[in-house]
Design an enzyme around this catalytic site. Structure first.
Site, PDB file in Angstrom:
ATOM      1  N   ILE A  56       0.919  -1.228  -0.006  1.00 34.01           N
ATOM      2  CA  ILE A  56       0.006  -0.182  -0.119  1.00 34.01           C
ATOM      3  C   ILE A  56       0.841   1.369   0.137  1.00 34.01           C
ATOM      4  O   ILE A  56       1.745   1.581   0.952  1.00 34.01           O
ATOM      5  CB  ILE A  56      -0.921   0.089   1.254  1.00 34.01           C
ATOM      6  CG1 ILE A  56      -1.805  -1.202   1.561  1.00 34.01           C
ATOM      7  CG2 ILE A  56      -1.951   1.297   1.220  1.00 34.01           C
ATOM      8  CD1 ILE A  56      -2.781  -1.513   0.471  1.00 34.01           C
ATOM      9  N   GLU A  57       0.902   2.206  -0.926  1.00 33.38           N
ATOM     10  CA  GLU A  57       1.771   3.014  -1.205  1.00 33.38           C
ATOM     11  C   GLU A  57       1.079   4.538  -0.751  1.00 33.38           C
ATOM     12  O   GLU A  57      -0.101   4.494  -0.568  1.00 33.38           O
ATOM     13  CB  GLU A  57       2.258   3.187  -2.598  1.00 33.38           C
ATOM     14  CG  GLU A  57       2.994   1.886  -3.117  1.00 33.38           C
ATOM     15  CD  GLU A  57       3.790   2.147  -4.328  1.00 33.38           C
ATOM     16  OE1 GLU A  57       3.314   2.801  -5.091  1.00 33.38           O
ATOM     17  OE2 GLU A  57       4.605   1.081  -4.666  1.00 33.38           O
ATOM     18  N   GLU A  90       4.441  -7.992   2.640  1.00 38.77           N
ATOM     19  CA  GLU A  90       4.882  -9.136   3.575  1.00 38.77           C
ATOM     20  C   GLU A  90       4.542  -8.428   5.006  1.00 38.77           C
ATOM     21  O   GLU A  90       3.850  -9.295   5.824  1.00 38.77           O
ATOM     22  CB  GLU A  90       6.343  -9.359   3.632  1.00 38.77           C
ATOM     23  CG  GLU A  90       7.056 -10.038   2.309  1.00 38.77           C
ATOM     24  CD  GLU A  90       7.305  -8.681   1.348  1.00 38.77           C
ATOM     25  OE1 GLU A  90       6.733  -7.795   1.004  1.00 38.77           O
ATOM     26  OE2 GLU A  90       8.673  -8.811   0.772  1.00 38.77           O
ATOM     27  N   CYS A 126      11.477  -5.347   5.402  1.00 46.14           N
ATOM     28  CA  CYS A 126      10.726  -6.472   5.839  1.00 46.14           C
ATOM     29  C   CYS A 126      11.437  -7.783   6.473  1.00 46.14           C
ATOM     30  O   CYS A 126      10.973  -8.437   7.224  1.00 46.14           O
ATOM     31  CB  CYS A 126       9.926  -7.187   4.427  1.00 46.14           C
ATOM     32  SG  CYS A 126       8.696  -6.029   3.890  1.00 46.14           S
TER      33      CYS A 126
HETATM   34  N1  THU Z   1       7.552  -4.008  -1.944  1.00 44.44           N
HETATM   35  C1  THU Z   1       7.068  -4.979  -1.266  1.00 44.44           C
HETATM   36  O1  THU Z   1       5.791  -4.745  -1.132  1.00 44.44           O
HETATM   37  N2  THU Z   1       7.735  -5.867  -0.681  1.00 44.44           N
HETATM   38  C2  THU Z   1       8.947  -6.027  -0.851  1.00 44.44           C
HETATM   39  O2  THU Z   1       9.723  -7.148  -0.365  1.00 44.44           O
HETATM   40  C3  THU Z   1       9.726  -5.414  -1.967  1.00 44.44           C
HETATM   41  C4  THU Z   1       8.906  -3.884  -2.312  1.00 44.44           C
HETATM   42  C5  THU Z   1       6.773  -2.910  -2.473  1.00 44.44           C
HETATM   43  C6  THU Z   1       7.113  -1.511  -1.891  1.00 44.44           C
HETATM   44  C7  THU Z   1       6.667  -0.409  -2.936  1.00 44.44           C
HETATM   45  O3  THU Z   1       5.435  -0.324  -2.818  1.00 44.44           O
HETATM   46  C8  THU Z   1       6.968  -1.330  -4.248  1.00 44.44           C
HETATM   47  O4  THU Z   1       7.055  -2.709  -4.057  1.00 44.44           O
HETATM   48  C9  THU Z   1       8.329  -0.877  -4.780  1.00 44.44           C
HETATM   49  O5  THU Z   1       9.319  -0.970  -4.073  1.00 44.44           O
END
Ligand code: THU
Length: 133
Positions: free
Chosen positions: A43-44, A55, A91
């Protein structure tokens, strides 16, 4: 629920991703000993550092439903990567505290590549609560 089904849940969870900035959807699915599955997606936010990974959202989702570290058996994650998608450093730190040492982490992608690992392999010499004593 076997590994293949859990991977499918992780891939499906990507549809819940809110990622208008990176356009990189990640899905995760966490399996508990009693067969429950808790999903997460990234979720950004326009304030980039506030983005939350799939995760961590999966683990927090499970914990907010009353589950804890010792209940977790397997964590699958998936994204549209060349090789199996690997958890980021933040994570890894959270997984090292909230997911069991012997828990299975399954890194996958949309092409069907998969790799099993553990948090010990992903984050050796992790900082932990012991270091605070
Ligand atoms: N992202 C994840 O959800 N998990 C990871 O382990 C790597 C990165 C997401 C964060 C961000 O929303 C997007 O991927 C690009 O980095």
């Amino acid at each position: 629920m076997d590994k293949k089904e859990l991977i499918k849940k992780a891939i499906e969870a990507r549809s819940l991703s809110y990622s208008p900035y990176s356009h990189f959807a990640v899905g995760a699915a966490l399996l508990t000993k009693d067969g429950q599955v808790f999903v997460g997606a990234n979720i950004e936010n326009s304030s980039y550092p506030l983005c939350m990974c799939a995760e961590r959202n999966a683990i927090y989702n499970a914990m907010l439903h009353g589950y804890k570290k010792s209940d977790f058996v397997m964590l699958a994650l998936s994204a549209d990567t060349d090789g199996p998608c690997s958890p980021c450093g933040a994570c890894r730190q959270v997984i090292s505290e909230l997911f069991p040492k012997d828990g299975v982490i399954v890194m996958t992608n949309l092409k069907g590549d998969e790799q099993e690992t553990t948090i010990g392999e992903l984050l050796p010499y992790a900082f932990s609560e012991d270091d605070l004593k």
